[in-house]
Write an enzyme that holds these catalytic residues in place. Sequence first.
Site, mmCIF file in Angstrom:
data_model
loop_
_atom_site.group_PDB
_atom_site.id
_atom_site.type_symbol
_atom_site.label_atom_id
_atom_site.label_comp_id
_atom_site.label_asym_id
_atom_site.label_seq_id
_atom_site.Cartn_x
_atom_site.Cartn_y
_atom_site.Cartn_z
ATOM 1 N N LEU A 68 29.983 -1.950 29.244
ATOM 2 C CA LEU A 68 30.772 -3.007 29.113
ATOM 3 C C LEU A 68 32.071 -2.598 28.186
ATOM 4 C CD1 LEU A 68 30.511 -6.025 29.903
ATOM 5 C CD2 LEU A 68 30.396 -6.535 27.512
ATOM 6 N N GLU A 122 25.619 3.037 25.948
ATOM 7 C CA GLU A 122 26.312 1.887 25.019
ATOM 8 C C GLU A 122 24.762 1.592 24.612
ATOM 9 O OE1 GLU A 122 27.910 -1.568 26.785
ATOM 10 O OE2 GLU A 122 26.759 -1.240 28.673
ATOM 11 N N LYS A 130 30.344 -8.263 33.158
ATOM 12 C CA LYS A 130 29.300 -8.946 32.285
ATOM 13 C C LYS A 130 28.589 -10.192 33.052
ATOM 14 C CE LYS A 130 29.678 -10.906 27.356
ATOM 15 N NZ LYS A 130 28.551 -9.777 26.801
ATOM 16 N N TYR A 159 29.079 -14.109 32.561
ATOM 17 C CA TYR A 159 29.149 -14.834 31.147
ATOM 18 C C TYR A 159 30.241 -14.348 30.287
ATOM 19 C CZ TYR A 159 26.238 -11.419 28.737
ATOM 20 O OH TYR A 159 25.869 -10.384 28.096
HETATM 21 C C1 LIG Z 1 25.753 -4.362 27.049
HETATM 22 C C2 LIG Z 1 26.931 -4.915 26.166
HETATM 23 N N1 LIG Z 1 27.571 -3.826 25.791
HETATM 24 C C3 LIG Z 1 28.649 -4.245 24.717
HETATM 25 C C4 LIG Z 1 28.761 -5.492 24.309
HETATM 26 C C5 LIG Z 1 29.989 -5.638 23.200
HETATM 27 O O1 LIG Z 1 30.757 -6.588 23.831
HETATM 28 P P1 LIG Z 1 32.039 -7.318 22.983
HETATM 29 O O2 LIG Z 1 32.243 -6.482 21.901
HETATM 30 O O3 LIG Z 1 32.809 -7.967 23.615
HETATM 31 O O4 LIG Z 1 30.690 -8.641 22.295
HETATM 32 C C6 LIG Z 1 27.990 -6.456 24.769
HETATM 33 C C7 LIG Z 1 28.089 -7.836 24.144
HETATM 34 O O5 LIG Z 1 27.148 -8.681 24.240
HETATM 35 C C8 LIG Z 1 26.848 -6.067 25.597
HETATM 36 O O6 LIG Z 1 25.919 -7.141 26.110
#
Ligand SMILES: Cc1ncc(COP(=O)(O)O)c(C=O)c1O
Length: 280
Positions: free
Chosen positions: A201, A177, A145, A31
């Site tokens: 991610l 994270e 993701k 997603y």
């Molecule tokens: C596990 C995880 N890490 C980091 C992020 C941050 O990613 P982004 O800045 O692309 O929204 C998300 C965003 O939903 C996430 O689910």
Amino acid sequence: MTVYLNGRFLPLEDAKISVLDRGFIYGDGVYELIPVYGRKPFRLKQHLARLQRSLDGIRLANPYSDLEWERIIGELIGRMPFDDQGVYFQVTRGVAKRDHAFPTETAPTVFMMSNPLALPSADSVERGVAVVTAKDERWLHCDLKTISLLGNVLARQLAVDGGAVEAVLFRDGHLTEASASNVLIVRDGVIVAPPKDNQILPGITYDAAFEVAREGSLAVEVRPIPREEALHADEMWLSSSTKEILAVTKVDGQPFAGGRPGPVFRKIYALFQASKLKAG
Ligand SMILES: Cc1ncc(COP(=O)(O)O)c(C=O)c1O
């Protein structure tokens, strides 16, 4: 509310998929969530590139070209009555008889919806937010993701149970994270973030934060961050498409970093807001 499902725009109530969809049965899909400011998707190309990376990672062909994605996303945004949106979409491996192995002739399921963008309150930005710490018990492809989010769901619930907005995760003594955000720290004026390896991610907001930091001549560094260093950092931030950048001011119920957002946070926040207005 209008949503998109497999080539059609239709009312949410009419959007139906089979119980045999592999997204439902196995969490077999990926997603994206793209923030939209003033009807313009933010960093669309980067989100589509990450989608491709996630699809490659689970060996699922991209059903659309970038141009087709742009058209569908643009049309859905246009159909919504609000200017700032969060466009969510997922691609699953489709409907097939239950069997772990990939089906051979199955079309993927593509679903997209857009909700009003719920950005953090002014109070969260001004006062910072609370987090809890937890062990990172997710799988070893956190760089993809995927919609299989049980590890993230359980971590996020720990945060809710602890009256916090996020659970900051540690694996093998290092910061990874948070349940739905990247985590950055500040140490002696330098912004430090963990490397974009298989354990986190690759956040689009993480990249945006680095970009605006460099443009603003703030010092940045990418390297593994030991747990103790994170817990004694001068500042800690969360970054994500819906949180943008937020300062952490409470960890496990105790005030963190003086209990208020630090000076480097104030700078990056201002830089990020300015870049948002410029970007499309
Ligand atoms: C596990 C995880 N890490 C980091 C992020 C941050 O990613 P982004 O800045 O692309 O929204 C998300 C965003 O939903 C996430 O689910």
